[in-house]
Design a protein around this motif. Structure first.
Motif, PDB file in Angstrom:
ATOM      1  N   ARG A 183       0.839  -1.122  -0.140  1.00 43.72           N
ATOM      2  CA  ARG A 183      -0.127  -0.046   0.029  1.00 43.72           C
ATOM      3  C   ARG A 183       0.904   1.366   0.107  1.00 43.72           C
ATOM      4  NH1 ARG A 183      -3.227  -2.513   3.271  1.00 43.72           N
ATOM      5  NH2 ARG A 183      -2.383  -1.919   5.190  1.00 43.72           N
ATOM      6  N   SER A 184       1.863   1.322   0.874  1.00 44.62           N
ATOM      7  CA  SER A 184       2.816   2.599   0.742  1.00 44.62           C
ATOM      8  C   SER A 184       3.633   2.616  -0.379  1.00 44.62           C
ATOM      9  CB  SER A 184       3.566   2.562   2.084  1.00 44.62           C
ATOM     10  OG  SER A 184       4.395   1.550   2.160  1.00 44.62           O
ATOM     11  N   SER A 185       3.803   1.599  -1.054  1.00 47.47           N
ATOM     12  CA  SER A 185       4.517   1.593  -2.249  1.00 47.47           C
ATOM     13  C   SER A 185       3.841   2.082  -3.585  1.00 47.47           C
ATOM     14  CB  SER A 185       5.140   0.258  -2.627  1.00 47.47           C
ATOM     15  OG  SER A 185       6.167  -0.095  -1.611  1.00 47.47           O
ATOM     16  N   ALA A 186       2.435   2.107  -3.309  1.00 43.41           N
ATOM     17  CA  ALA A 186       1.637   2.411  -4.723  1.00 43.41           C
ATOM     18  C   ALA A 186       1.956   3.680  -5.218  1.00 43.41           C
ATOM     19  CB  ALA A 186      -0.144   2.196  -4.228  1.00 43.41           C
ATOM     20  N   THR A 187       2.136   4.839  -4.139  1.00 42.68           N
ATOM     21  CA  THR A 187       2.423   5.955  -4.828  1.00 42.68           C
ATOM     22  C   THR A 187       3.623   6.185  -5.464  1.00 42.68           C
ATOM     23  OG1 THR A 187       0.864   6.909  -3.119  1.00 42.68           O
ATOM     24  CG2 THR A 187       2.430   8.715  -4.218  1.00 42.68           C
ATOM     25  N   PRO A 188       4.738   5.825  -4.883  1.00 39.00           N
ATOM     26  CA  PRO A 188       6.049   5.923  -5.410  1.00 39.00           C
ATOM     27  C   PRO A 188       6.071   4.981  -6.738  1.00 39.00           C
ATOM     28  CG  PRO A 188       6.310   5.488  -3.105  1.00 39.00           C
ATOM     29  CD  PRO A 188       4.949   5.442  -3.414  1.00 39.00           C
TER      30      PRO A 188
END
Length: 98
Positions: free
Chosen positions: A13-18
């Motif tokens: 989830r936290s990797s989605a934006t990068p």
């Protein structure tokens, strides 16, 4: 086992934006940046070279973690070997061997 799934879900989830940001860059930007970091790490001695290799290892480690479930054993071994080599060279820069 569920704690591992929870961690994986949080990382994904936290990797989605990068990942979306990286996908929007020109196709050549990521390989060129990684090549520059590798070149700096191989040419520059001491802490700056070690830092470039560690940044590259962290980035590759992040990609390896995200792709781990879909890899076969040889793909996993190759990624672990690449990370180990980068970190060994980085440690060598710090102690002055490479």
């Amino acid at each position: 086992m569920s704690a591992n799934r929870g961690l994986r879900a949080r990382v994904e989830r936290s990797s989605a934006t990068p990942m979306v940001y990286l996908h929007q860059l020109p196709r050549w930007a990521l390989p060129v940046t990684m090549g520059i970091l590798l070149l700096i790490g191989m040419v520059v001695t001491g802490w700056p070279g070690a830092l470039a290799l560690v940044v590259l290892a962290v980035f590759l480690g992040w990609f390896a973690y995200l792709s781990w479930p879909s890899l076969d054993p040889s793909g996993r071994l190759l990624r672990l070997a690449a990370l180990a080599v980068l970190l060994i060279f980085a440690a060598g820069h710090v102690v002055g061997q490479f």
